[in-house]
Design a protein around this motif. Structure first.
Motif, PDB file in Angstrom:
ATOM      1  N   PRO A 198      32.563  61.534  69.102  1.00  0.00           N
ATOM      2  CA  PRO A 198      33.116  60.856  67.909  1.00  0.00           C
ATOM      3  C   PRO A 198      33.048  59.389  67.239  1.00  0.00           C
ATOM      4  O   PRO A 198      33.490  59.072  66.336  1.00  0.00           O
ATOM      5  CB  PRO A 198      35.068  60.850  69.295  1.00  0.00           C
ATOM      6  CG  PRO A 198      34.249  61.854  69.955  1.00  0.00           C
ATOM      7  CD  PRO A 198      32.617  61.543  70.266  1.00  0.00           C
ATOM      8  N   HIS A 199      32.089  58.413  67.809  1.00  0.00           N
ATOM      9  CA  HIS A 199      31.278  57.891  67.423  1.00  0.00           C
ATOM     10  C   HIS A 199      30.510  57.500  66.735  1.00  0.00           C
ATOM     11  O   HIS A 199      29.414  56.311  66.420  1.00  0.00           O
ATOM     12  CB  HIS A 199      31.908  56.647  68.711  1.00  0.00           C
ATOM     13  CG  HIS A 199      32.858  56.533  69.672  1.00  0.00           C
ATOM     14  ND1 HIS A 199      33.937  55.725  69.022  1.00  0.00           N
ATOM     15  CD2 HIS A 199      33.353  56.651  70.666  1.00  0.00           C
ATOM     16  CE1 HIS A 199      34.715  56.146  70.385  1.00  0.00           C
ATOM     17  NE2 HIS A 199      34.199  56.412  71.198  1.00  0.00           N
ATOM     18  N   LEU A 200      29.467  58.447  66.696  1.00  0.00           N
ATOM     19  CA  LEU A 200      28.268  59.082  65.343  1.00  0.00           C
ATOM     20  C   LEU A 200      28.238  58.118  64.804  1.00  0.00           C
ATOM     21  O   LEU A 200      27.349  56.954  64.097  1.00  0.00           O
ATOM     22  CB  LEU A 200      27.550  60.062  65.967  1.00  0.00           C
ATOM     23  CG  LEU A 200      26.285  60.400  65.556  1.00  0.00           C
ATOM     24  CD1 LEU A 200      25.332  59.581  65.791  1.00  0.00           C
ATOM     25  CD2 LEU A 200      25.598  61.707  65.874  1.00  0.00           C
ATOM     26  N   CYS A 201      28.840  58.776  63.553  1.00  0.00           N
ATOM     27  CA  CYS A 201      28.848  58.417  61.938  1.00  0.00           C
ATOM     28  C   CYS A 201      29.248  56.923  61.792  1.00  0.00           C
ATOM     29  O   CYS A 201      28.807  56.335  61.312  1.00  0.00           O
ATOM     30  CB  CYS A 201      29.900  59.811  60.958  1.00  0.00           C
ATOM     31  SG  CYS A 201      28.693  60.838  61.463  1.00  0.00           S
ATOM     32  N   PHE A 202      30.600  57.012  62.320  1.00  0.00           N
ATOM     33  CA  PHE A 202      31.307  55.366  62.411  1.00  0.00           C
ATOM     34  C   PHE A 202      29.358  54.339  62.778  1.00  0.00           C
ATOM     35  O   PHE A 202      29.579  52.871  62.075  1.00  0.00           O
ATOM     36  CB  PHE A 202      31.607  54.933  63.451  1.00  0.00           C
ATOM     37  CG  PHE A 202      34.030  55.712  63.216  1.00  0.00           C
ATOM     38  CD1 PHE A 202      34.495  54.775  61.740  1.00  0.00           C
ATOM     39  CD2 PHE A 202      33.939  56.051  64.488  1.00  0.00           C
ATOM     40  CE1 PHE A 202      35.414  55.377  61.832  1.00  0.00           C
ATOM     41  CE2 PHE A 202      35.006  56.963  63.299  1.00  0.00           C
ATOM     42  CZ  PHE A 202      35.846  56.161  62.604  1.00  0.00           C
ATOM     43  N   ALA A 203      28.643  54.883  64.087  1.00  0.00           N
ATOM     44  CA  ALA A 203      28.308  53.774  64.382  1.00  0.00           C
ATOM     45  C   ALA A 203      26.801  54.024  63.080  1.00  0.00           C
ATOM     46  O   ALA A 203      26.415  52.926  62.979  1.00  0.00           O
ATOM     47  CB  ALA A 203      27.529  54.333  65.614  1.00  0.00           C
ATOM     48  N   LEU A 204      26.706  54.419  62.791  1.00  0.00           N
ATOM     49  CA  LEU A 204      25.637  54.927  61.600  1.00  0.00           C
ATOM     50  C   LEU A 204      26.488  53.864  60.105  1.00  0.00           C
ATOM     51  O   LEU A 204      25.835  53.257  59.716  1.00  0.00           O
ATOM     52  CB  LEU A 204      25.252  56.604  61.053  1.00  0.00           C
ATOM     53  CG  LEU A 204      24.396  56.294  62.470  1.00  0.00           C
ATOM     54  CD1 LEU A 204      24.136  58.353  62.004  1.00  0.00           C
ATOM     55  CD2 LEU A 204      24.113  55.683  62.359  1.00  0.00           C
ATOM     56  N   SER A 205      27.294  54.415  59.836  1.00  0.00           N
ATOM     57  CA  SER A 205      28.037  53.949  58.167  1.00  0.00           C
ATOM     58  C   SER A 205      28.163  52.428  58.542  1.00  0.00           C
ATOM     59  O   SER A 205      27.711  51.661  57.430  1.00  0.00           O
ATOM     60  CB  SER A 205      29.338  54.675  58.334  1.00  0.00           C
ATOM     61  OG  SER A 205      29.326  55.721  58.074  1.00  0.00           O
TER      62      SER A 205
END
Length: 963
Positions: free
Chosen positions: A701-708
């Protein structure tokens, strides 16, 4: 001048029938008729009893100077039980414009104190109808009423599930009442307006009573949890005549009982209905019940009765089958075209005794046969025995199924094909209002969004279940907390989560521990990321709706969870004891394990820090300054303990998993000075895995937030668009219409993941929606202001892979929209901001001198409040209204990788590798030079990127670009 119009609600509803809330709150949305920068200056609320006019209201705020339009608490005289009230609102804006009064809304209190009940809990006398009888009970009572009935209400509930009938008609469209709560602590009752169903003279009330969640057997692993041994009903009719007198008819020893045509009904297994046993007119006054048996009172409590809190469960949509076909095994199957939750209603003409059987399943196997393996013991089967009385119509009463496909047996003439118009799928879930929309230029992602919404609808059936088809359907706390933000964007979920969080609080252990599932029928408790639902969920509801009351109500529960963690182990700042699910179902797990490779102590300590931070922030919001200081100190200590234990001296995450890096970034667990390094390492882990994830329930759930959020939005977009396993679009490529439990629930060869845990409707990985709405569409809220009072519209663009996106959300202030499109280097960004709210619109790559809005220079635009230019673009603060910003952004849509990432991508491309081998081996050193001449692609992926000296990278890229 366009007038203001107001739409008002009470406790999230326009009309609230039967509530225990003695000081209800009022909110409203202002329609400014297209005007910009409209802010409320004052409001006026009036409340009156339903039978009175507003000329002498019970409560009148008068003109109250305030900008607040959300959750204004009633402040008048005490409200009376069983009494209906009307309300209306008007507002003034800062220009002095005055609205008309809003349309009237209504609310009505329920019975009030549990001691007010005069009815008895009843069940059939066991000497005639044993308590463990499988058929559904029918209960009835006849009575006489005078003429001039002014108002009539029934207050009803059950130990089981029930349907209420008055004079042969069902009292409401609600299903599966009273819903599923922590029955030992809380049981909802419903209020029904039956005024129009009653008549002068003879009347009758009927109750159909099934097992439901109460005693039907729940759980898995051969468990059969039941709350009680016998079903029972409780109902009370209050009739008020025009002359003010009242009459009460309640469940008591005078009622009668019989067995109904529903011979068996179970949440997991389905329903058997014998239409030959129907007793026509059984809930009407003229019915002959001489053969019916007596009832007896049951000693069940009243103290835990609460008025309905959640949205009722109901049929919210009807689907028609798209086809029928015969499988290779010879089965006749209906295809609903959508994996759904609910029931099938069908019509039939058949001789008496004809048995029609429906078996429900989610998917077909690779040979095209209907697949039941993932249901485990759950039967999901409906049996109907025809009465032979012309056209008959039937749908199950007290069960629901998760399915797309329905195997039909015994339908007359089915060997010649099923008549599709005889069948319909009735979609059932908590009747939440739709609130969010998302779409983009990639239709596969749009299908993913539809899958997310359908997954939520299927699993938000009174409790947030993990799956709707197998022998489970439980309120797993971990699933709920990772998905709640996505859920609240898509649907109005405040009453849904209010009810569920009250159950969580009721089930919380004395030491502060939190069960794995709510309501708790499993018995396990206290896993990190699961128990943290006690903190994350009320905070998220507060953030979406500015609901301070629920936050205050749950605050002690939130604190108790953090204090439970603090009490574990020898180090009060590190959580390295006890059982944890860890990064559940992560793809880096060891063989035969569901728990991912990220150490459970790292996951647990990360969530410890996160929940402590939320409790600190909640204390500040609630004005509890001592607590705020205490939890701020605790948070600092936990973060330091995390760094000491899981971050190396050189600033790298000691555990080389994607999830470890994700949690460190999104929960702010690493120092600012090393965050860029951690983000770069995370990005490398993704790129080295050929743009595939390895994360599970915790990391995903947090993966793309961490990247963006850390400069790698293009990598996040590529993850979103990944259509090979494992990726969000892999299931879409396989025809999924809901979210799967496993990335490869159906494998590339068409075979299935193991039967033991393979739901095709399991919403957790749908949490990617939260990132799609906030980062791709760019629709977000200010981190310091709750409830979308101050909006942040900041689409990240970041990749030519998507050329447009749009998100919309119906907030407490009204509709918000954020949309963008690109054409070459031209960018257009749309923003819609509701009245009484403001927004900061961030235009990446824009310069003040080149941006226009509606064709005008920014300086000349009405509604623009401020403009700030920075290195990344413009920040424009705007008031309410609709805006379209346009500008040229040269270079903005070039792929925004780091130089090392660019090279790594080249090393994964066969053509680029060939170019490297022919033209630039002289730029490579050592092992990489040898690899460049002779390597396989696999060797390059494993050994290449990190061995390239940093100072060589730019020269390599320049030469490749020139070639």
């Amino acid at each position: 001048m366009n007038r203001l119009h107001v739409r008002a609600t009470c406790e999230y509803r326009t009309n609230l029938l039967g509530t225990d809330i003695r000081r209800p709150r009022f909110s409203w949305i202002i329609d400014a008729g297209g005007r910009r920068n409209v802010r409320q200056q004052a409001y006026r609320i009036q409340v009156a009893e339903a039978g009175s006019g507003f000329d002498e209201p019970l409560w009148d705020t008068g003109r109250t100077t305030s900008e607040r339009s959300v959750h204004i608490e009633y402040g008048g005289p005490g409200l009376k039980p069983r009494t209906a009230y009307r309300f209306r609102v008007k507002v003034w804006d800062t220009t002095g414009a005055e609205s008309d009064w809003s349309e009237e809304g209504g609310f009505e209190l329920g019975l009030g104190d549990p001691s007010a009940w005069t009815a008895l809990w009843i069940t059939p006398d066991a000497s005639a109808i044993p308590a463990d009888s499988k058929p559904v009970f029918l209960l009835r009572k006849t009575f006489e009423l005078r003429s001039n009935i002014a108002q009539a209400r029934v207050y009803a509930t059950a130990a089981g599930v029930y349907e209420l009938y008055v004079n042969g008609r069902k009292a409401s469209d609600d299903l599966l009442a009273p819903g599923w709560t922590s029955y030992h602590h809380r049981l909802q009752y419903q209020t029904y307006d039956v005024t129009a169903l009653l008549q002068a003279g003879g009347n009758a009330i009927g109750i159909m009573l099934g097992d439901g969640w109460y005693r039907g057997g729940l759980g898995f692993d051969n468990r059969n949890y039941m709350y009680g041994e016998q079903r029972a009903a409780l109902a009370e009719l209050h009739v008020r005549y025009a002359d003010g007198t009242e009459e009460i008819v309640g469940t008591d020893g005078s009622w009668k009982a019989s067995l109904g045509p529903i011979r068996y009904s179970n949440i997991y297994h389905g329903e058997t209905y014998d239409a030959r046993l129907e007793q026509r007119g059984w809930s009407e006054s003229g019915f002959d019940d001489a053969e019916w048996s007596a009832v007896t009172a049951v000693d069940l409590p009243y103290s835990h009765l609460v008025a309905q809190e959640n949205w009722p469960t109901a049929v919210t949509e009807v689907l028609r089958p798209v086809s029928s076909f015969v499988t290779p095994k010879g089965d006749t199957v209906l295809d609903m075209g959508q994996n759904m939750v609910g029931r099938v209603r069908f019509k039939v003409r058949a001789p008496a005794g004809t048995k029609i059987v429906l078996r429900h399943a989610e998917v077909l196997d690779k040979d095209g046969n209907i697949y039941f393996g993932n249901l485990r013991p759950a039967k999901q089967t409906v049996e109907y025995i025809a009465a032979g009385r012309g056209e008959e119509s039937y749908a199950p009463h007290f069960t629901f199924m998760g399915f797309r496909y329905v195997m039909v047996q015994g339908y007359p003439g089915q060997e010649n094909g099923l008549p599709l118009d005889a069948f319909q799928g009735e979609v059932i879930h908590s009747d939440m209002s739709p609130a969010g929309e998302f779409e983009c230029s990639d239709e596969r992602v749009n299908q993913l969004q539809r899958n997310i919404r359908w997954g939520q609808r299927g699993n938000f059936l009174d409790v947030p279940t993990d799956c709707p088809q197998r022998d489970e359907r439980l309120g797993w706390t971990g699933d709920a907390q990772v998905f709640i933000s996505t859920a609240l964007f898509n649907f109005q979920g405040a009453p849904f989560f209010t009810k569920w969080l009250r159950d969580l609080k009721a089930e919380q252990h004395e030491d502060g521990g939190v069960p794995f599932v709510i309501p708790d029928i499993v018995g396990g408790a206290n896993s990190a990321a699961w128990g943290d639902a006690a903190v994350i969920c009320p905070w998220t509801v507060y953030r979406y709706y500015d609901d301070l009351r629920l936050l205050a109500e749950q605050y002690e529960s939130m604190k108790r969870w953090v204090e439970y963690i603090r009490s574990q182990g020898d180090n009060e700042y590190l959580w390295d004891t006890g059982f944890h699910f860890g990064d559940w179902l992560a793809l880096d797990a060891k063989e035969n394990s569901y728990i991912g490779a990220t150490p459970t102590a790292l996951v647990a300590t990360a969530y410890y820090a996160y929940s402590t931070r939320i409790v600190r922030d909640a204390a500040r919001v609630l004005g509890r300054e001592e607590d705020a200081a205490r939890y701020a100190e605790l948070h600092d200590n936990v973060v330091q303990a995390f760094r000491d234990e899981f971050v190396t001296k050189t600033g790298r995450i000691a555990c080389p998993t994607q999830t470890a890096h994700v949690l460190a970034l999104v929960f702010d667990l690493v120092e600012e000075s090393v965050k860029a390094r951690v983000a770069e390492d995370l990005n490398a882990l993704i790129v080295e895995n050929d743009y595939h994830l390895t994360t599970g329930f915790v990391g995903t759930p947090h993966l793309c937030f961490a990247l963006s959020n850390n400069g790698y939005h293009t990598t996040a977009i590529r993850l979103l668009l990944q259509d090979s396993y494992p990726g969000w679009l892999y299931s879409v490529s396989k025809g999924a219409t809901t979210i799967w439990e496993h990335w490869d629930s159906i494998k590339p060869d068409g075979s299935f993941w193991s039967d033991d845990m393979n739901s095709f409707n399991h919403y957790a990985y749908g949490a990617i929606g939260d990132w799609m709405y906030r980062k791709v569409a760019g629709l977000d809220m200010d981190p310091d202001v709750a409830g979308y009072k101050r909006i942040r519209i900041e689409p990240l663009f970041g990749s030519a892979l998507l050329t447009q996106a749009r998100g919309a959300h119906d907030s407490m202030y009204g509709r918000i929209e954020s949309g963008w499109r690109v054409n070459g280097e031209r960018v257009e960004v749309d923003a819609v901001v509701p009245a009484n709210a403001t927004a900061v619109v961030v235009l990446r790559g824009a310069k003040r001198s080149t941006v226009t809005e509606g064709g005008e220079r920014l300086e000349d635009v009405e509604g623009v409040l401020s403009i700030a230019e920075g290195a990344d673009g413009l920040e424009i603060e705007v008031g309410s209204g609709s805006y379209r910003f346009a500008y040229e952004a040269p270079g903005l849509f070039r792929e925004t990788y780091s130089e090392k990432t660019k090279l790594n991508e080249l090393l994964m491309d066969e053509k680029a590798v060939a170019v490297l081998r022919r033209h630039v081996p002289h730029l490579l050193e050592g092992a990489l030079a040898d690899i460049a001449r002779t390597a396989s692609l696999r060797q390059i992926r494993e050994n290449g990127m990190m061995r390239v000296p940093a100072e060589k990278i730019e020269r390599i890229l320049e030469e490749l670009a020139a070639i």
